[in-house]
Design a protein around this motif. Structure first.
Motif, PDB file in Angstrom:
ATOM      1  N   LYS A 224      -5.755   7.932  -3.392  1.00 51.40           N
ATOM      2  CA  LYS A 224      -4.547   7.399  -2.755  1.00 51.40           C
ATOM      3  C   LYS A 224      -3.463   7.068  -3.774  1.00 51.40           C
ATOM      4  O   LYS A 224      -2.287   7.341  -3.543  1.00 51.40           O
ATOM      5  CB  LYS A 224      -4.873   6.108  -2.004  1.00 51.40           C
ATOM      6  CG  LYS A 224      -5.554   6.294  -0.669  1.00 51.40           C
ATOM      7  CD  LYS A 224      -5.863   4.924  -0.071  1.00 51.40           C
ATOM      8  CE  LYS A 224      -6.540   5.079   1.271  1.00 51.40           C
ATOM      9  NZ  LYS A 224      -7.068   3.795   1.774  1.00 51.40           N
ATOM     10  N   TYR A 225      -3.866   6.455  -4.892  1.00 51.02           N
ATOM     11  CA  TYR A 225      -2.869   5.832  -5.770  1.00 51.02           C
ATOM     12  C   TYR A 225      -2.701   6.479  -7.146  1.00 51.02           C
ATOM     13  O   TYR A 225      -1.678   6.287  -7.787  1.00 51.02           O
ATOM     14  CB  TYR A 225      -3.216   4.352  -5.991  1.00 51.02           C
ATOM     15  CG  TYR A 225      -3.474   3.589  -4.712  1.00 51.02           C
ATOM     16  CD1 TYR A 225      -4.705   2.989  -4.458  1.00 51.02           C
ATOM     17  CD2 TYR A 225      -2.504   3.503  -3.726  1.00 51.02           C
ATOM     18  CE1 TYR A 225      -4.948   2.311  -3.274  1.00 51.02           C
ATOM     19  CE2 TYR A 225      -2.739   2.827  -2.539  1.00 51.02           C
ATOM     20  CZ  TYR A 225      -3.959   2.234  -2.324  1.00 51.02           C
ATOM     21  OH  TYR A 225      -4.191   1.571  -1.133  1.00 51.02           O
TER      22      TYR A 225
ATOM     23  N   ASP B  53       0.828  -1.208   0.000  1.00 52.33           N
ATOM     24  CA  ASP B  53       0.000   0.000   0.000  1.00 52.33           C
ATOM     25  C   ASP B  53       0.863   1.259   0.000  1.00 52.33           C
ATOM     26  O   ASP B  53       0.649   2.184  -0.779  1.00 52.33           O
ATOM     27  CB  ASP B  53      -0.927  -0.019   1.226  1.00 52.33           C
ATOM     28  CG  ASP B  53      -1.634   1.309   1.432  1.00 52.33           C
ATOM     29  OD1 ASP B  53      -1.497   1.897   2.518  1.00 52.33           O
ATOM     30  OD2 ASP B  53      -2.322   1.759   0.502  1.00 52.33           O
TER      31      ASP B  53
ATOM     32  N   ARG C 163       1.362   4.190  -3.078  1.00 51.10           N
ATOM     33  CA  ARG C 163       0.981   5.609  -2.946  1.00 51.10           C
ATOM     34  C   ARG C 163       1.873   6.492  -3.826  1.00 51.10           C
ATOM     35  O   ARG C 163       1.503   7.601  -4.166  1.00 51.10           O
ATOM     36  CB  ARG C 163       1.141   6.073  -1.496  1.00 51.10           C
ATOM     37  CG  ARG C 163       0.350   5.302  -0.454  1.00 51.10           C
ATOM     38  CD  ARG C 163      -1.087   5.723  -0.396  1.00 51.10           C
ATOM     39  NE  ARG C 163      -1.776   4.953   0.622  1.00 51.10           N
ATOM     40  CZ  ARG C 163      -2.404   5.483   1.661  1.00 51.10           C
ATOM     41  NH1 ARG C 163      -2.483   6.789   1.799  1.00 51.10           N
ATOM     42  NH2 ARG C 163      -2.975   4.706   2.554  1.00 51.10           N
TER      43      ARG C 163
ATOM     44  N   MET D 245      -7.357   7.276   5.181  1.00 49.74           N
ATOM     45  CA  MET D 245      -6.188   7.458   4.324  1.00 49.74           C
ATOM     46  C   MET D 245      -4.935   6.815   4.927  1.00 49.74           C
ATOM     47  O   MET D 245      -3.855   6.931   4.353  1.00 49.74           O
ATOM     48  CB  MET D 245      -5.930   8.945   4.097  1.00 49.74           C
ATOM     49  CG  MET D 245      -7.048   9.659   3.352  1.00 49.74           C
ATOM     50  SD  MET D 245      -7.366   8.988   1.702  1.00 49.74           S
ATOM     51  CE  MET D 245      -5.984   9.629   0.780  1.00 49.74           C
TER      52      MET D 245
ATOM     53  N   GLU E 295      -0.661  12.647   2.861  1.00 44.42           N
ATOM     54  CA  GLU E 295      -1.798  11.798   2.514  1.00 44.42           C
ATOM     55  C   GLU E 295      -3.104  12.274   3.158  1.00 44.42           C
ATOM     56  O   GLU E 295      -4.169  11.799   2.812  1.00 44.42           O
ATOM     57  CB  GLU E 295      -1.539  10.354   2.966  1.00 44.42           C
ATOM     58  CG  GLU E 295      -0.370   9.691   2.233  1.00 44.42           C
ATOM     59  CD  GLU E 295      -0.633   9.536   0.747  1.00 44.42           C
ATOM     60  OE1 GLU E 295      -1.736   9.090   0.361  1.00 44.42           O
ATOM     61  OE2 GLU E 295       0.261   9.881  -0.064  1.00 44.42           O
TER      62      GLU E 295
END
Lengths: 267, 46
Positions: free
Chosen positions: A181-182, A100, A104, A220, A232
């Motif tokens: 997020k990505y 994860d 990011r 987040m 973030e």
């Protein structure tokens, strides 16, 4: 509606579209009242003659310096859509997974490669808008439904982007704001401004009891007690509502918040 | 003036300067001329 190069349609002309709105919106929608900052940036960079995008970049920096990723939390329509989708009940909600944190960084790659480099070196190609942006795909669906002439020219790019949109929608049910997020290059741009923006968060260490409630509720994956101005953090405020010690709060000031400060918004 | 205040002020002034230079160069007009047309490539049509 007027398409690019088609002078026979009535144009949805609004002078407000000369100004970028802070969040991600597809300005191709005739209903949009503002231009998309990412779309405008790519358009500036991908012109036949390179022109440094002073105006668009200045606006984006201005928004970031004032609000940071508060824009993501409160002003972005696609962020709102993901928020609503994540409220749909699902047996296995995923808070985090292996990789994860590394994933990011993908949004910074999207910003540098698709938003900046490709438009500069491949003329007339707003790569992020053309190949990725799900907000544009939503606008395309609405436009195509309303005009059969547009429906008739649906091409391979549309179905590729439709697949991405469906994927984001499905994943949003399981994972909180996956696009933010990505993938989102706007989030990547605004994130670093969290450290210095006028609108920021603060944690009163003397009041904090290290219960972990704030990090447990953060969608987040931020620990607000350790890093309230993480790149973030989208300033959704869930941690502020959850904190039993009222140690967290927004700051909209250049002053450092102190105990008993009248600007304290943590109550 | 704290370090953060100084940095923020510098960023805001820099942003304002960029916007002014862009306006002088007529860039808002370029943004508008693109924004008032439907960008078929953006919505994936065609």
């Amino acid at each position: 509606m007027r398409t690019s190069g088609d002078s026979s349609e009535e144009a949805s002309i609004s002078a407000t579209k000369a100004v970028c709105v802070p969040g991600l919106n597809c300005y191709s929608c005739p209903g949009a009242v503002g231009a998309c900052p990412i779309g405008s940036l790519q358009n500036s960079l991908s012109g036949m003659t390179f022109r440094f995008p002073y105006y668009v970049l200045g606006l984006m920096i201005f928004f970031g310096a004032l609000l940071g990723r508060t824009i993501c939390g409160f002003l972005c329509p696609f962020g709102l859509l993901q928020d609503l989708l994540n409220r749909i009940p699902f047996p296995k909600k995923i808070r985090t997974f292996k990789g994860d944190r590394k994933l990011r960084n993908l949004k910074y790659l999207v910003l540098i490669v698709l938003v900046i480099m490709v438009p500069i070196f491949v003329k007339l190609t707003p790569a992020f808008c053309k190949y990725v942006c799900p907000s544009g795909t939503l606008s395309g669906i609405l436009l195509a439904l309303g005009d059969s002439r547009l429906f008739a020219v649906l091409g391979g790019t549309f179905f590729w982007k439709l697949s991405l949109l469906i994927l984001v929608i499905l994943i949003s049910i399981m994972i909180y704001r996956p696009f933010c997020k990505y993938i989102c290059p706007l989030g990547a741009f605004y994130g670093p401004f969290n450290k210095v923006a006028l609108m920021k968060m603060s944690c009163d260490k003397s009041a904090c009891v290290d219960c972990g409630a704030c990090s447990a509720v953060c969608g987040m994956g931020v620990d607000p007690s350790e890093d309230p101005n993480s790149t973030e953090c989208i300033r959704c405020g869930s941690c502020i509502k959850t904190c039993p010690a009222k140690a967290l709060g927004y700051e909209f000031s250049l002053r450092k918040k102190e105990a008993g400060d009248p600007l304290d918004t943590s109550a | 003036m704290t370090k953060r205040t100084f940095i923020l002020a510098a960023i805001l002034l820099g942003a304002a300067a960029l916007v002014v230079v862009g306006v002088i160069q007529g860039q808002p007009g370029q943004v508008l001329s693109k924004a008032i047309n439907i960008c078929l490539e953006c919505v994936g049509l065609g």
